[in-house]
Scaffold this motif. Structure first.
Motif, PDB file in Angstrom:
ATOM      1  N   ASP A 185       0.833  -1.203   0.000  1.00  0.00           N
ATOM      2  CA  ASP A 185       0.000   0.000   0.000  1.00  0.00           C
ATOM      3  C   ASP A 185       0.872   1.260   0.000  1.00  0.00           C
ATOM      4  O   ASP A 185       2.089   1.185  -0.036  1.00  0.00           O
ATOM      5  N   ALA A 186       0.211   2.400   0.025  1.00  0.00           N
ATOM      6  CA  ALA A 186       0.898   3.681  -0.133  1.00  0.00           C
ATOM      7  C   ALA A 186       1.979   3.914   0.917  1.00  0.00           C
ATOM      8  O   ALA A 186       2.998   4.542   0.632  1.00  0.00           O
ATOM      9  N   ARG A 187       1.804   3.406   2.134  1.00  0.00           N
ATOM     10  CA  ARG A 187       2.821   3.671   3.172  1.00  0.00           C
ATOM     11  C   ARG A 187       4.104   2.879   2.936  1.00  0.00           C
ATOM     12  O   ARG A 187       5.148   3.217   3.470  1.00  0.00           O
ATOM     13  N   ASP A 188       4.059   1.803   2.129  1.00  0.00           N
ATOM     14  CA  ASP A 188       5.242   0.996   1.827  1.00  0.00           C
ATOM     15  C   ASP A 188       6.023   1.519   0.621  1.00  0.00           C
ATOM     16  O   ASP A 188       7.167   1.115   0.405  1.00  0.00           O
ATOM     17  N   VAL A 189       5.416   2.397  -0.164  1.00  0.00           N
ATOM     18  CA  VAL A 189       6.001   2.826  -1.423  1.00  0.00           C
ATOM     19  C   VAL A 189       7.334   3.549  -1.248  1.00  0.00           C
ATOM     20  O   VAL A 189       8.297   3.275  -1.950  1.00  0.00           O
ATOM     21  N   TRP A 227      -0.606  -0.382  -4.404  1.00  0.00           N
ATOM     22  CA  TRP A 227       0.336   0.060  -5.428  1.00  0.00           C
ATOM     23  C   TRP A 227       0.974  -1.158  -6.073  1.00  0.00           C
ATOM     24  O   TRP A 227       0.919  -2.256  -5.554  1.00  0.00           O
ATOM     25  N   ARG A 228       1.631  -0.940  -7.211  1.00  0.00           N
ATOM     26  CA  ARG A 228       2.341  -2.006  -7.909  1.00  0.00           C
ATOM     27  C   ARG A 228       3.592  -1.437  -8.558  1.00  0.00           C
ATOM     28  O   ARG A 228       3.760  -0.222  -8.659  1.00  0.00           O
ATOM     29  N   VAL A 229       4.441  -2.348  -9.017  1.00  0.00           N
ATOM     30  CA  VAL A 229       5.647  -1.965  -9.748  1.00  0.00           C
ATOM     31  C   VAL A 229       5.455  -2.449 -11.177  1.00  0.00           C
ATOM     32  O   VAL A 229       5.044  -3.591 -11.400  1.00  0.00           O
ATOM     33  N   VAL A 230       5.732  -1.580 -12.129  1.00  0.00           N
ATOM     34  CA  VAL A 230       5.593  -1.946 -13.537  1.00  0.00           C
ATOM     35  C   VAL A 230       6.910  -1.707 -14.259  1.00  0.00           C
ATOM     36  O   VAL A 230       7.734  -0.891 -13.842  1.00  0.00           O
ATOM     37  N   ASP A 231       7.096  -2.451 -15.370  1.00  0.00           N
ATOM     38  CA  ASP A 231       8.276  -2.251 -16.204  1.00  0.00           C
ATOM     39  C   ASP A 231       7.965  -1.185 -17.256  1.00  0.00           C
ATOM     40  O   ASP A 231       6.848  -0.652 -17.293  1.00  0.00           O
ATOM     41  N   PRO A 232       8.922  -0.858 -18.133  1.00  0.00           N
ATOM     42  CA  PRO A 232       8.693   0.222 -19.112  1.00  0.00           C
ATOM     43  C   PRO A 232       7.511  -0.001 -20.056  1.00  0.00           C
ATOM     44  O   PRO A 232       6.941   0.953 -20.572  1.00  0.00           O
ATOM     45  N   VAL A 233       7.123  -1.269 -20.282  1.00  0.00           N
ATOM     46  CA  VAL A 233       5.992  -1.521 -21.176  1.00  0.00           C
ATOM     47  C   VAL A 233       4.680  -1.666 -20.416  1.00  0.00           C
ATOM     48  O   VAL A 233       3.637  -1.942 -21.003  1.00  0.00           O
ATOM     49  N   GLY A 234       4.721  -1.507 -19.093  1.00  0.00           N
ATOM     50  CA  GLY A 234       3.506  -1.518 -18.291  1.00  0.00           C
ATOM     51  C   GLY A 234       3.124  -2.847 -17.667  1.00  0.00           C
ATOM     52  O   GLY A 234       2.059  -2.965 -17.090  1.00  0.00           O
ATOM     53  N   PRO A 244      15.356  -1.817 -11.405  1.00  0.00           N
ATOM     54  CA  PRO A 244      14.486  -0.980 -12.231  1.00  0.00           C
ATOM     55  C   PRO A 244      13.003  -1.223 -11.949  1.00  0.00           C
ATOM     56  O   PRO A 244      12.615  -2.276 -11.438  1.00  0.00           O
ATOM     57  N   GLY A 245      12.201  -0.251 -12.297  1.00  0.00           N
ATOM     58  CA  GLY A 245      10.751  -0.365 -12.156  1.00  0.00           C
ATOM     59  C   GLY A 245      10.153   0.978 -11.807  1.00  0.00           C
ATOM     60  O   GLY A 245      10.838   1.885 -11.330  1.00  0.00           O
ATOM     61  N   VAL A 246       8.861   1.105 -12.069  1.00  0.00           N
ATOM     62  CA  VAL A 246       8.126   2.320 -11.776  1.00  0.00           C
ATOM     63  C   VAL A 246       7.007   1.964 -10.812  1.00  0.00           C
ATOM     64  O   VAL A 246       6.242   1.029 -11.051  1.00  0.00           O
ATOM     65  N   LEU A 247       6.919   2.700  -9.729  1.00  0.00           N
ATOM     66  CA  LEU A 247       5.847   2.483  -8.749  1.00  0.00           C
ATOM     67  C   LEU A 247       4.645   3.332  -9.131  1.00  0.00           C
ATOM     68  O   LEU A 247       4.786   4.524  -9.417  1.00  0.00           O
ATOM     69  N   GLU A 248       3.477   2.686  -9.153  1.00  0.00           N
ATOM     70  CA  GLU A 248       2.260   3.421  -9.474  1.00  0.00           C
ATOM     71  C   GLU A 248       1.078   2.807  -8.725  1.00  0.00           C
ATOM     72  O   GLU A 248       1.076   1.609  -8.445  1.00  0.00           O
TER      73      GLU A 248
END
Length: 68
Positions: free
Chosen positions: A2-6, A34-41, A19-23
Motif C-alpha cells: 500500500d501507499a505507506r510501503d512505497v 500500489w504495484r511496480v511496472v516495467d517500461p511496457v507496463g 528498475p521499475g516504476v511504482l504506481e
C-alpha cells in the motif's frame, strides 16, 4: 503493497539499482494498493519485491590489496 510501503520500496530499489516504476493500481485512489511496472507496463511487483529482499540480505564486501 500500500501507499505507506512505497517510499521504503522506492528507496531500496534505487539503492540496489533495481528498475521499475511504482504506481497506484487505481490512479483515482492513491492511498490504496500500489504495484511496480516495467517500461511496457507489465506488473513486476512480485519479482521486484523478491529482488529487493535478496539484495538486502547480501552482505557488503570490502577488501584491501596489500602489496608484498
Amino acid at each position: 503493497m500500500d501507499a505507506r510501503d512505497v517510499s521504503s520500496l522506492h528507496d531500496s530499489m534505487r539503492r540496489y539499482g533495481i528498475p521499475g516504476v511504482l504506481e497506484p493500481e487505481n490512479p483515482e485512489a492513491p492511498a490504496g494498493p500500489w504495484r511496480v511496472v516495467d517500461p511496457v507496463g507489465q506488473d513486476i511487483t512480485e519479482a521486484t519485491l523478491a529482488a529487493v529482499a535478496a539484495a538486502s540480505r547480501r552482505r557488503p564486501t570490502r577488501g584491501f590489496v596489500i602489496a608484498g
